[in-house]
Design an enzyme around this catalytic site. Sequence first.
Site, PDB file in Angstrom:
ATOM      1  N   HIS A   1      31.495  27.841  70.463  1.00 61.12           N
ATOM      2  CA  HIS A   1      30.543  28.730  69.771  1.00 61.12           C
ATOM      3  C   HIS A   1      31.300  29.970  69.260  1.00 61.12           C
ATOM      4  O   HIS A   1      32.026  30.600  70.026  1.00 61.12           O
ATOM      5  CB  HIS A   1      29.434  29.142  70.741  1.00 61.12           C
ATOM      6  CG  HIS A   1      28.263  29.732  70.058  1.00 61.12           C
ATOM      7  ND1 HIS A   1      27.033  29.125  70.007  1.00 61.12           N
ATOM      8  CD2 HIS A   1      28.142  30.877  69.343  1.00 61.12           C
ATOM      9  CE1 HIS A   1      26.206  29.882  69.305  1.00 61.12           C
ATOM     10  NE2 HIS A   1      26.867  30.954  68.884  1.00 61.12           N
TER      11      HIS A   1
ATOM     12  N   CYS B   1      24.647  29.768  72.904  1.00 63.06           N
ATOM     13  CA  CYS B   1      23.615  29.465  71.902  1.00 63.06           C
ATOM     14  C   CYS B   1      22.315  30.217  72.209  1.00 63.06           C
ATOM     15  O   CYS B   1      22.014  30.515  73.366  1.00 63.06           O
ATOM     16  CB  CYS B   1      23.337  27.957  71.880  1.00 63.06           C
ATOM     17  SG  CYS B   1      24.397  27.027  70.748  1.00 63.06           S
TER      18      CYS B   1
ATOM     19  N   HIS C   1      32.676  33.344  68.714  1.00 63.74           N
ATOM     20  CA  HIS C   1      32.485  34.576  69.484  1.00 63.74           C
ATOM     21  C   HIS C   1      33.809  35.305  69.647  1.00 63.74           C
ATOM     22  O   HIS C   1      34.881  34.741  69.472  1.00 63.74           O
ATOM     23  CB  HIS C   1      31.941  34.246  70.876  1.00 63.74           C
ATOM     24  CG  HIS C   1      32.938  33.524  71.731  1.00 63.74           C
ATOM     25  ND1 HIS C   1      33.183  32.170  71.606  1.00 63.74           N
ATOM     26  CD2 HIS C   1      33.784  33.963  72.693  1.00 63.74           C
ATOM     27  CE1 HIS C   1      34.122  31.810  72.452  1.00 63.74           C
ATOM     28  NE2 HIS C   1      34.513  32.875  73.124  1.00 63.74           N
TER      29      HIS C   1
ATOM     30  N   HIS D   1      26.141  27.313  66.397  1.00 62.84           N
ATOM     31  CA  HIS D   1      27.184  26.871  67.320  1.00 62.84           C
ATOM     32  C   HIS D   1      28.441  26.376  66.577  1.00 62.84           C
ATOM     33  O   HIS D   1      29.551  26.461  67.102  1.00 62.84           O
ATOM     34  CB  HIS D   1      26.588  25.737  68.159  1.00 62.84           C
ATOM     35  CG  HIS D   1      27.472  25.200  69.214  1.00 62.84           C
ATOM     36  ND1 HIS D   1      27.671  25.849  70.408  1.00 62.84           N
ATOM     37  CD2 HIS D   1      28.226  24.066  69.261  1.00 62.84           C
ATOM     38  CE1 HIS D   1      28.509  25.126  71.149  1.00 62.84           C
ATOM     39  NE2 HIS D   1      28.855  24.054  70.478  1.00 62.84           N
TER      40      HIS D   1
ATOM     41  N   ASN E   1      39.636  35.095  70.507  1.00 66.97           N
ATOM     42  CA  ASN E   1      40.509  33.939  70.757  1.00 66.97           C
ATOM     43  C   ASN E   1      39.840  32.764  70.091  1.00 66.97           C
ATOM     44  O   ASN E   1      38.679  32.474  70.395  1.00 66.97           O
ATOM     45  CB  ASN E   1      40.614  33.626  72.254  1.00 66.97           C
ATOM     46  CG  ASN E   1      41.273  34.750  73.015  1.00 66.97           C
ATOM     47  OD1 ASN E   1      42.240  35.330  72.554  1.00 66.97           O
ATOM     48  ND2 ASN E   1      40.738  35.054  74.181  1.00 66.97           N
TER      49      ASN E   1
ATOM     50  N   CYS F   1      25.448  24.847  75.663  1.00 70.78           N
ATOM     51  CA  CYS F   1      26.346  25.980  75.354  1.00 70.78           C
ATOM     52  C   CYS F   1      25.757  27.287  75.893  1.00 70.78           C
ATOM     53  O   CYS F   1      24.635  27.648  75.549  1.00 70.78           O
ATOM     54  CB  CYS F   1      26.528  26.073  73.837  1.00 70.78           C
ATOM     55  SG  CYS F   1      27.330  27.602  73.323  1.00 70.78           S
TER      56      CYS F   1
ATOM     57  N   GLN G   1      35.440  39.101  71.873  1.00 74.89           N
ATOM     58  CA  GLN G   1      35.248  39.913  73.073  1.00 74.89           C
ATOM     59  C   GLN G   1      35.544  41.385  72.778  1.00 74.89           C
ATOM     60  O   GLN G   1      36.236  41.710  71.807  1.00 74.89           O
ATOM     61  CB  GLN G   1      36.197  39.447  74.172  1.00 74.89           C
ATOM     62  CG  GLN G   1      36.011  37.996  74.593  1.00 74.89           C
ATOM     63  CD  GLN G   1      36.742  37.712  75.903  1.00 74.89           C
ATOM     64  OE1 GLN G   1      36.703  38.512  76.828  1.00 74.89           O
ATOM     65  NE2 GLN G   1      37.403  36.577  75.976  1.00 74.89           N
TER      66      GLN G   1
ATOM     67  N   SER H   1      37.296  29.513  75.475  1.00 73.38           N
ATOM     68  CA  SER H   1      36.587  28.674  76.439  1.00 73.38           C
ATOM     69  C   SER H   1      35.342  28.012  75.861  1.00 73.38           C
ATOM     70  O   SER H   1      34.815  27.077  76.455  1.00 73.38           O
ATOM     71  CB  SER H   1      36.213  29.511  77.669  1.00 73.38           C
ATOM     72  OG  SER H   1      35.405  30.599  77.266  1.00 73.38           O
TER      73      SER H   1
HETATM   74  P1  H2U Z   1      36.845  33.298  75.536  1.00 78.20           P
HETATM   75  O1  H2U Z   1      36.398  32.031  74.877  1.00 78.20           O
HETATM   76  O2  H2U Z   1      37.746  34.124  74.646  1.00 78.20           O
HETATM   77  O3  H2U Z   1      37.380  33.045  76.903  1.00 78.20           O
HETATM   78  O4  H2U Z   1      35.537  34.209  75.743  1.00 78.20           O
HETATM   79  C1  H2U Z   1      34.345  33.709  76.306  1.00 78.20           C
HETATM   80  C2  H2U Z   1      33.902  34.659  77.365  1.00 78.20           C
HETATM   81  O5  H2U Z   1      32.535  34.388  77.660  1.00 78.20           O
HETATM   82  C3  H2U Z   1      34.671  34.492  78.665  1.00 78.20           C
HETATM   83  O6  H2U Z   1      35.392  35.690  78.903  1.00 78.20           O
HETATM   84  C4  H2U Z   1      32.309  34.658  79.003  1.00 78.20           C
HETATM   85  C5  H2U Z   1      33.596  34.247  79.717  1.00 78.20           C
HETATM   86  O7  H2U Z   1      33.816  35.040  80.849  1.00 78.20           O
HETATM   87  N1  H2U Z   1      31.140  33.919  79.452  1.00 78.20           N
HETATM   88  C6  H2U Z   1      30.098  34.604  80.068  1.00 78.20           C
HETATM   89  O8  H2U Z   1      30.188  35.814  80.225  1.00 78.20           O
HETATM   90  N2  H2U Z   1      28.995  33.922  80.470  1.00 78.20           N
HETATM   91  C7  H2U Z   1      28.835  32.578  80.334  1.00 78.20           C
HETATM   92  O9  H2U Z   1      27.817  32.025  80.716  1.00 78.20           O
HETATM   93  C8  H2U Z   1      29.889  31.773  79.708  1.00 78.20           C
HETATM   94  C9  H2U Z   1      31.104  32.496  79.245  1.00 78.20           C
HETATM   95 ZN    ZN Z   2      26.519  27.463  71.092  1.00 84.92          ZN
END
Ligand code: H2U
Ligand code: ZN
Length: 350
Positions: A164, A52, A166, A115, A153, A49, A168, A161
């Site tokens: 974990h 993490c 999180h 996580h 989201n 992940c 934004q 995506s």
């Molecule tokens: P979402 O799950 O809402 O998409 O947010 C996760 C964000 O994390 C996504 O915008 C960022 C993605 O661009 N991200 C990073 O900046 N670095 C990473 O290594 C993985 C994901």
């Molecule tokens: Zn994680």
Amino acid sequence: MSQFEFTHRRKNPLTGNWVLVSPHRNNRPWLGATEKNAPSNLPEYDNTCPLCPGNHRANDSINPAYDKTFVFTNDFGALTSQVTEHSATLNHDNPLFEIEQATGECRVICFSPKHNKTLPELSVAEINDVVNTWKLNYIELSAQYACVHIFENKGEVMGCSQPHPHGQVWAHNHLSTEIQLEEDNQRNYQQHHGGNLLGDYVKHEIADGERVVYQNDHWLVVVPFWAAWPFETLLVCKDDVRHFGELTDVQSTALAQAIKILTTRYDNVFNCSFPYSMGWHSAPSKLDDNSHWRLHGHFYPPLLRSATVKKHMVGYEMLAESQRDLSPETAAKILQNASDIHYSQGNNNE
Ligand code: H2U
Ligand code: ZN
């Protein structure tokens, strides 16, 4: 029988959008998808992940061994602070081809080092750490940018995506379409009616009570009268707080409590990790007068009938306006009756 059991439309005073409510369609045969809910058995730490503690992210940086929240600049941010050299040549004259440069900054906020812990599974103190992280980022970014969007989201169905926990932050110099609508409508309301739009709304909803899901001394959670999503809710600060940076410690803790209860009840409605997009709307930071604003949060969950049967905003909704069968009042009743003990802890919902 509810006074709303007839086909009608309701207006969202924050955006000016209407929603069509058709309560009589609630009992129609359902031929939609009924996939099985995927069981969640995530580990507390996942070495693959990127969010993490201690792990590599996409740009090869390494996350620290954080133990509360962790904020980093999005490696794939939709906005950057770089001003393009082409900006001087942008065409501002033709109304059919309007274009403007957009600059800003995107960050990711990890809610917890764990996580497998979503917001309702964190303690109120841990959720308060998230609220304070939102506040600190808001204060820092709003000093530079006019508009700061803090959001989450949750769930694959909402395009999340990473499992974990999180959210934004996107900050930019322009006002987004939603903030511009809310700015115009709150300002107009104050000009025509004298009061604060959401301040007045809170008073009406508390007096009525039918759509109130939860309240404490500083926050009200309602299924708004104009809700478009089946279990949409609105969290409004009861006090004259206009943006996230103004929250006192007492108001922050009360917000953490409200989030804990609301997200727990969401999960308990269908005994699943309830997906949603949620986010905070604050007054834009460069207003001369922001007295028409009130800090509030929107939760937009897509689920309709089960852990997997969601509402699709398609057809009429895309081409005309939002439509719902389940009335906001019935949705509020379901959320009022959901347990405050998370289903994973064993409650009476099963
Ligand atoms: P979402 O799950 O809402 O998409 O947010 C996760 C964000 O994390 C996504 O915008 C960022 C993605 O661009 N991200 C990073 O900046 N670095 C990473 O290594 C993985 C994901
Ligand atoms: Zn994680």
